[in-house]
Scaffold this motif. Sequence first.
Motif, PDB file in Angstrom:
ATOM      1  N   THR A  38      -2.061 -45.248 -43.030  1.00 56.27           N
ATOM      2  CA  THR A  38      -2.568 -45.462 -41.674  1.00 56.27           C
ATOM      3  C   THR A  38      -3.707 -46.473 -41.659  1.00 56.27           C
ATOM      4  OG1 THR A  38      -3.423 -44.377 -39.684  1.00 56.27           O
ATOM      5  CG2 THR A  38      -4.238 -43.567 -41.790  1.00 56.27           C
ATOM      6  N   THR A  39      -3.724 -47.262 -40.602  1.00 57.23           N
ATOM      7  CA  THR A  39      -4.811 -48.214 -40.399  1.00 57.23           C
ATOM      8  C   THR A  39      -5.405 -48.098 -39.001  1.00 57.23           C
ATOM      9  OG1 THR A  39      -3.208 -49.903 -39.710  1.00 57.23           O
ATOM     10  CG2 THR A  39      -3.866 -49.883 -42.035  1.00 57.23           C
ATOM     11  N   SER A  40      -4.723 -47.363 -38.125  1.00 60.95           N
ATOM     12  CA  SER A  40      -5.176 -47.279 -36.736  1.00 60.95           C
ATOM     13  C   SER A  40      -6.281 -46.253 -36.530  1.00 60.95           C
ATOM     14  CB  SER A  40      -3.992 -46.950 -35.824  1.00 60.95           C
ATOM     15  OG  SER A  40      -3.390 -45.715 -36.210  1.00 60.95           O
ATOM     16  N   THR A  41      -6.395 -45.299 -37.462  1.00 59.42           N
ATOM     17  CA  THR A  41      -7.404 -44.249 -37.332  1.00 59.42           C
ATOM     18  C   THR A  41      -8.770 -44.777 -37.766  1.00 59.42           C
ATOM     19  OG1 THR A  41      -5.710 -42.616 -37.878  1.00 59.42           O
ATOM     20  CG2 THR A  41      -7.983 -41.886 -37.966  1.00 59.42           C
ATOM     21  N   PRO A  42      -9.831 -44.458 -37.041  1.00 62.03           N
ATOM     22  CA  PRO A  42     -11.173 -44.920 -37.438  1.00 62.03           C
ATOM     23  C   PRO A  42     -11.511 -44.505 -38.865  1.00 62.03           C
ATOM     24  CG  PRO A  42     -11.230 -44.010 -35.226  1.00 62.03           C
ATOM     25  CD  PRO A  42      -9.858 -43.732 -35.758  1.00 62.03           C
ATOM     26  N   ALA A  43     -12.243 -45.357 -39.554  1.00 60.44           N
ATOM     27  CA  ALA A  43     -12.568 -45.123 -40.964  1.00 60.44           C
ATOM     28  C   ALA A  43     -13.310 -43.806 -41.159  1.00 60.44           C
ATOM     29  CB  ALA A  43     -13.394 -46.284 -41.504  1.00 60.44           C
ATOM     30  N   SER A  44     -14.219 -43.456 -40.234  1.00 63.00           N
ATOM     31  CA  SER A  44     -14.976 -42.213 -40.378  1.00 63.00           C
ATOM     32  C   SER A  44     -14.048 -40.996 -40.338  1.00 63.00           C
ATOM     33  CB  SER A  44     -16.023 -42.104 -39.264  1.00 63.00           C
ATOM     34  OG  SER A  44     -15.404 -42.132 -37.987  1.00 63.00           O
ATOM     35  N   MET A  45     -13.015 -41.066 -39.507  1.00 62.92           N
ATOM     36  CA  MET A  45     -12.063 -39.953 -39.431  1.00 62.92           C
ATOM     37  C   MET A  45     -11.226 -39.870 -40.696  1.00 62.92           C
ATOM     38  SD  MET A  45     -10.789 -40.034 -35.444  1.00 62.92           S
ATOM     39  CE  MET A  45      -9.776 -38.583 -35.715  1.00 62.92           C
ATOM     40  N   ARG A  46     -10.894 -41.028 -41.266  1.00 62.37           N
ATOM     41  CA  ARG A  46     -10.112 -41.021 -42.510  1.00 62.37           C
ATOM     42  C   ARG A  46     -10.930 -40.434 -43.655  1.00 62.37           C
ATOM     43  NH1 ARG A  46      -8.626 -46.279 -40.807  1.00 62.37           N
ATOM     44  NH2 ARG A  46      -9.789 -47.257 -42.526  1.00 62.37           N
ATOM     45  N   VAL A  47     -12.220 -40.751 -43.700  1.00 64.16           N
ATOM     46  CA  VAL A  47     -13.098 -40.187 -44.736  1.00 64.16           C
ATOM     47  C   VAL A  47     -13.178 -38.671 -44.592  1.00 64.16           C
ATOM     48  CG1 VAL A  47     -15.471 -40.060 -45.571  1.00 64.16           C
ATOM     49  CG2 VAL A  47     -14.445 -42.277 -45.049  1.00 64.16           C
ATOM     50  N   ALA A  48     -13.373 -38.189 -43.366  1.00 66.37           N
ATOM     51  CA  ALA A  48     -13.443 -36.742 -43.128  1.00 66.37           C
ATOM     52  C   ALA A  48     -12.133 -36.067 -43.494  1.00 66.37           C
ATOM     53  CB  ALA A  48     -13.796 -36.486 -41.668  1.00 66.37           C
ATOM     54  N   ALA A  49     -11.011 -36.709 -43.150  1.00 63.64           N
ATOM     55  CA  ALA A  49      -9.700 -36.129 -43.455  1.00 63.64           C
ATOM     56  C   ALA A  49      -9.467 -36.070 -44.962  1.00 63.64           C
ATOM     57  CB  ALA A  49      -8.604 -36.946 -42.780  1.00 63.64           C
ATOM     58  N   ARG A  50      -9.897 -37.106 -45.673  1.00 61.84           N
ATOM     59  CA  ARG A  50      -9.723 -37.094 -47.132  1.00 61.84           C
ATOM     60  C   ARG A  50     -10.565 -35.993 -47.777  1.00 61.84           C
ATOM     61  NH1 ARG A  50      -9.606 -42.938 -46.423  1.00 61.84           N
ATOM     62  NH2 ARG A  50      -7.505 -43.693 -46.931  1.00 61.84           N
ATOM     63  N   LEU A  51     -11.770 -35.782 -47.258  1.00 64.45           N
ATOM     64  CA  LEU A  51     -12.619 -34.710 -47.787  1.00 64.45           C
ATOM     65  C   LEU A  51     -11.977 -33.348 -47.539  1.00 64.45           C
ATOM     66  CD1 LEU A  51     -15.223 -33.634 -49.007  1.00 64.45           C
ATOM     67  CD2 LEU A  51     -16.271 -33.765 -46.734  1.00 64.45           C
ATOM     68  N   MET A  52     -11.476 -33.154 -46.338  1.00 64.31           N
ATOM     69  CA  MET A  52     -10.828 -31.887 -46.009  1.00 64.31           C
ATOM     70  C   MET A  52      -9.572 -31.684 -46.857  1.00 64.31           C
ATOM     71  SD  MET A  52      -9.904 -30.578 -42.201  1.00 64.31           S
ATOM     72  CE  MET A  52      -9.440 -28.865 -41.899  1.00 64.31           C
ATOM     73  N   LEU A  53      -8.792 -32.756 -47.036  1.00 66.80           N
ATOM     74  CA  LEU A  53      -7.595 -32.683 -47.863  1.00 66.80           C
ATOM     75  C   LEU A  53      -7.945 -32.327 -49.303  1.00 66.80           C
ATOM     76  CD1 LEU A  53      -4.523 -33.190 -48.217  1.00 66.80           C
ATOM     77  CD2 LEU A  53      -5.095 -35.592 -48.670  1.00 66.80           C
ATOM     78  N   ALA A  54      -9.001 -32.921 -49.830  1.00 69.73           N
ATOM     79  CA  ALA A  54      -9.408 -32.645 -51.210  1.00 69.73           C
ATOM     80  C   ALA A  54      -9.804 -31.181 -51.375  1.00 69.73           C
ATOM     81  CB  ALA A  54     -10.569 -33.555 -51.600  1.00 69.73           C
ATOM     82  N   GLN A  55     -10.515 -30.635 -50.386  1.00 73.39           N
ATOM     83  CA  GLN A  55     -10.931 -29.238 -50.469  1.00 73.39           C
ATOM     84  C   GLN A  55      -9.731 -28.299 -50.390  1.00 73.39           C
ATOM     85  OE1 GLN A  55     -13.723 -29.129 -47.230  1.00 73.39           O
ATOM     86  NE2 GLN A  55     -15.465 -29.630 -48.529  1.00 73.39           N
ATOM     87  N   MET A  56      -8.818 -28.577 -49.478  1.00 73.87           N
ATOM     88  CA  MET A  56      -7.631 -27.733 -49.359  1.00 73.87           C
ATOM     89  C   MET A  56      -6.770 -27.821 -50.612  1.00 73.87           C
ATOM     90  SD  MET A  56      -6.500 -28.331 -45.377  1.00 73.87           S
ATOM     91  CE  MET A  56      -5.139 -27.169 -45.532  1.00 73.87           C
ATOM     92  N   SER A  57      -6.636 -29.025 -51.153  1.00 78.39           N
ATOM     93  CA  SER A  57      -5.841 -29.204 -52.363  1.00 78.39           C
ATOM     94  C   SER A  57      -6.449 -28.443 -53.535  1.00 78.39           C
ATOM     95  CB  SER A  57      -5.733 -30.696 -52.699  1.00 78.39           C
ATOM     96  OG  SER A  57      -5.074 -31.404 -51.673  1.00 78.39           O
ATOM     97  N   LEU A  58      -7.780 -28.469 -53.638  1.00 77.97           N
ATOM     98  CA  LEU A  58      -8.444 -27.733 -54.716  1.00 77.97           C
ATOM     99  C   LEU A  58      -8.197 -26.231 -54.585  1.00 77.97           C
ATOM    100  CD1 LEU A  58     -11.808 -28.281 -56.353  1.00 77.97           C
ATOM    101  CD2 LEU A  58     -11.452 -26.086 -55.248  1.00 77.97           C
ATOM    102  N   LEU A  59      -8.363 -25.696 -53.371  1.00 79.78           N
ATOM    103  CA  LEU A  59      -8.154 -24.264 -53.163  1.00 79.78           C
ATOM    104  C   LEU A  59      -6.701 -23.871 -53.444  1.00 79.78           C
ATOM    105  CD1 LEU A  59     -10.245 -23.785 -49.901  1.00 79.78           C
ATOM    106  CD2 LEU A  59     -10.869 -23.077 -52.210  1.00 79.78           C
ATOM    107  N   ARG A  60      -5.789 -24.744 -53.071  1.00 77.62           N
ATOM    108  CA  ARG A  60      -4.372 -24.460 -53.328  1.00 77.62           C
ATOM    109  C   ARG A  60      -4.061 -24.564 -54.824  1.00 77.62           C
ATOM    110  NH1 ARG A  60       0.008 -21.704 -52.942  1.00 77.62           N
ATOM    111  NH2 ARG A  60       1.875 -22.896 -53.373  1.00 77.62           N
TER     112      ARG A  60
END
Length: 226
Positions: free
Chosen positions: A188-210
């Motif tokens: 994706t390139t249309s999503t604001p960079a700040s939202m992509r950073v937040a999403a990657r952080l959330m994804l990393a946390q969920m992936s770790l817990l899983r």
Amino acid sequence: MRRLVETLAEELPTGGVVLDVGPGLGVQDPVIARVARPDRLIALNITESQLRAGKAALDEAGAIPVVGDAVRIPLADNSVDGVISVEAAFHFRSRSRFFAEARRVLRPGGVLTMSDVPIRRFPRGPIELLAGLSQLRAWGLRSSAAATPEEVAAAAEAQGLQDVRIRLCGDRVIDPALALIRRRLETTTSTPASMRVAARLMLAQMSLLRRRGVIDYLLLRAISPA
């Protein structure tokens, strides 16, 4: 997602009255209507704005929108044949009270079918604890939302529901979802960079817990006693 809802809806009795508790924007209700073919489908949501925003999907399903709380369902005793809840129970103020309400509104022999996100164990160490607390905060959940599969099943049984069956399937729900989100973040390139950073952080946390076996995905089916 359609296959997930179909799997849950296939447990419902055909025809009769079906109650969807916590439908969000109602996108699952056309699937429920197609699979269970209810005479009447009721969509119960505590957030009226979501029912309004999901009007098109609810209209497609022929669903009746009702504003109400999952732990104080505004329906009469023994008034529905099936209750379905897709990924909503961890938002309810109390799973036990929801199970009690489900049993109350279900007719004898009626079916409850639902999906939930349990924990297999509590987080250990600072990294897991931080990830767990961050996920609770991100989803607006109480710490009491954390429950093991056994605790979820026991809560249903304690409220008199019978033949409680659970199935864990995180490998077929959570893992593909995380992979999909990861691919979309990479392209994706249309999503604001700040939202992509937040999403990657959330994804990393969920992936770790899983990955460390903290969270899983649960399907539950139970019967109201005859």
